[in-house]
Enzyme design. Sequence first.
Site, PDB file in Angstrom:
ATOM      1  N   ALA A  60      46.986  42.044  31.909  1.00  0.00           N
ATOM      2  CA  ALA A  60      47.259  40.599  31.860  1.00  0.00           C
ATOM      3  C   ALA A  60      46.331  39.861  30.897  1.00  0.00           C
ATOM      4  O   ALA A  60      46.713  38.877  30.262  1.00  0.00           O
ATOM      5  CB  ALA A  60      47.133  40.014  33.261  1.00  0.00           C
ATOM      6  N   VAL A  85      48.217  40.645  38.729  1.00  0.00           N
ATOM      7  CA  VAL A  85      46.770  40.823  38.875  1.00  0.00           C
ATOM      8  C   VAL A  85      46.480  40.874  40.370  1.00  0.00           C
ATOM      9  O   VAL A  85      46.748  39.916  41.097  1.00  0.00           O
ATOM     10  CB  VAL A  85      45.994  39.674  38.207  1.00  0.00           C
ATOM     11  N   ILE A  86      45.967  42.034  40.818  1.00  0.00           N
ATOM     12  CA  ILE A  86      45.746  42.245  42.250  1.00  0.00           C
ATOM     13  C   ILE A  86      44.258  42.445  42.484  1.00  0.00           C
ATOM     14  O   ILE A  86      43.613  43.256  41.820  1.00  0.00           O
ATOM     15  CB  ILE A  86      46.528  43.480  42.744  1.00  0.00           C
ATOM     16  N   ASP A  89      37.647  45.307  44.098  1.00  0.00           N
ATOM     17  CA  ASP A  89      36.392  45.235  44.858  1.00  0.00           C
ATOM     18  C   ASP A  89      35.343  44.350  44.196  1.00  0.00           C
ATOM     19  O   ASP A  89      34.284  44.099  44.783  1.00  0.00           O
ATOM     20  CB  ASP A  89      35.808  46.646  45.038  1.00  0.00           C
ATOM     21  N   HIS A  92      35.977  40.880  39.005  1.00  0.00           N
ATOM     22  CA  HIS A  92      36.782  41.010  37.775  1.00  0.00           C
ATOM     23  C   HIS A  92      38.098  40.260  37.886  1.00  0.00           C
ATOM     24  O   HIS A  92      38.559  39.625  36.940  1.00  0.00           O
ATOM     25  CB  HIS A  92      37.037  42.497  37.486  1.00  0.00           C
ATOM     26  N   ARG A 131      56.693  39.164  45.936  1.00  0.00           N
ATOM     27  CA  ARG A 131      56.997  38.203  44.863  1.00  0.00           C
ATOM     28  C   ARG A 131      57.682  38.876  43.658  1.00  0.00           C
ATOM     29  O   ARG A 131      57.914  38.239  42.643  1.00  0.00           O
ATOM     30  CB  ARG A 131      55.714  37.480  44.443  1.00  0.00           C
TER      31      ARG A 131
HETATM   32  N1  LIG Z   1      42.799  44.669  37.310  1.00  0.00           N
HETATM   33  C1  LIG Z   1      43.899  44.256  36.583  1.00  0.00           C
HETATM   34  C2  LIG Z   1      43.885  44.179  35.204  1.00  0.00           C
HETATM   35  N2  LIG Z   1      42.758  44.517  34.528  1.00  0.00           N
HETATM   36  C3  LIG Z   1      42.786  44.820  33.098  1.00  0.00           C
HETATM   37  C4  LIG Z   1      42.712  43.555  32.232  1.00  0.00           C
HETATM   38  O1  LIG Z   1      43.895  42.797  32.305  1.00  0.00           O
HETATM   39  C5  LIG Z   1      42.500  43.960  30.766  1.00  0.00           C
HETATM   40  O2  LIG Z   1      43.587  44.762  30.341  1.00  0.00           O
HETATM   41  C6  LIG Z   1      41.215  44.729  30.582  1.00  0.00           C
HETATM   42  O3  LIG Z   1      40.134  43.988  31.122  1.00  0.00           O
HETATM   43  C7  LIG Z   1      40.944  45.029  29.092  1.00  0.00           C
HETATM   44  O4  LIG Z   1      40.872  43.824  28.368  1.00  0.00           O
HETATM   45  N3  LIG Z   1      44.973  43.753  34.529  1.00  0.00           N
HETATM   46  C8  LIG Z   1      46.123  43.385  35.204  1.00  0.00           C
HETATM   47  O5  LIG Z   1      47.122  43.020  34.574  1.00  0.00           O
HETATM   48  N4  LIG Z   1      46.155  43.452  36.571  1.00  0.00           N
HETATM   49  C9  LIG Z   1      45.083  43.868  37.285  1.00  0.00           C
HETATM   50  O6  LIG Z   1      45.143  43.914  38.541  1.00  0.00           O
HETATM   51  C1  LIG Z   2      42.053  42.446  38.922  1.00  0.00           C
HETATM   52  C2  LIG Z   2      41.142  43.531  38.526  1.00  0.00           C
HETATM   53  O1  LIG Z   2      40.583  43.549  37.451  1.00  0.00           O
HETATM   54  C3  LIG Z   2      40.815  44.512  39.588  1.00  0.00           C
HETATM   55  O2  LIG Z   2      41.988  45.178  39.979  1.00  0.00           O
HETATM   56  C4  LIG Z   2      39.791  45.536  39.118  1.00  0.00           C
HETATM   57  O3  LIG Z   2      39.397  46.227  40.279  1.00  0.00           O
HETATM   58  P1  LIG Z   2      37.837  46.258  40.660  1.00  0.00           P
HETATM   59  O4  LIG Z   2      37.415  44.818  40.882  1.00  0.00           O
HETATM   60  O5  LIG Z   2      37.772  47.063  41.955  1.00  0.00           O
HETATM   61  O6  LIG Z   2      37.102  46.898  39.509  1.00  0.00           O
END
Ligand SMILES: Nc1c(NC[C@H](O)[C@H](O)[C@H](O)CO)[nH]c(=O)[nH]c1=O
Ligand SMILES: CC(=O)[C@@H](O)COP(=O)(O)O
Length: 157
Positions: A60, A85-86, A89, A92, A131
Amino acid sequence: MKQIQVLEGKVVAPEGMKVGIVASRFNEIIVSKLLGGAVDGLVRHGVEEENITAAWVPGAFEIPVVAAKMARSGKYDAVICVGAVIRGDTTHYDYVCNEVSKGVAQVGLSAGIPVLFGVITTENIEQAVARAGSKAGNKGYDCALSAIEMVNLLGQM
Ligand SMILES: Nc1c(NC[C@H](O)[C@H](O)[C@H](O)CO)[nH]c(=O)[nH]c1=O
Ligand SMILES: CC(=O)[C@@H](O)COP(=O)(O)O
């Protein structure tokens, strides 16, 4: 009393409406349903399939830069952004959600075309599933109808 003028966009695609969709591959099992819902909503309301272009990005966080490229190209009447985006832990999640939402909003404002935010941001996978075509509907489908409405509304202004 004089009648006020009310502007409202119909949810019927104008002839030849072109739509770009940016989909993020992270949580692809969810995002593919959002993409399918967006395409379904567009086609059911008059957009030709050949006038829909989808681009996949890794996550995302990468959506805004591709949405901006599409929006500024002059090739599309609207851009729809879908992703999931879920929360994990760490914190992030918060940074990704904040930057994606701000980035997508900025793309629309600077390009002057409808850029729809169909990125679901959830606490868990169950909320995401709900959703993406189950009990809470499909956010991609919802964005499709809003995109058509916005193109029609802006076309009247
Ligand atoms: N944790 C999720 C991510 N993380 C990756 C970031 O979006 C991005 O691709 C990375 O940080 C490199 O720039 N992305 C999602 O779409 N959904 C998630 O739950
Ligand atoms: C939304 C995220 O970036 C997340 O899924 C990454 O997982 P974590 O916070 O356990 O590294």
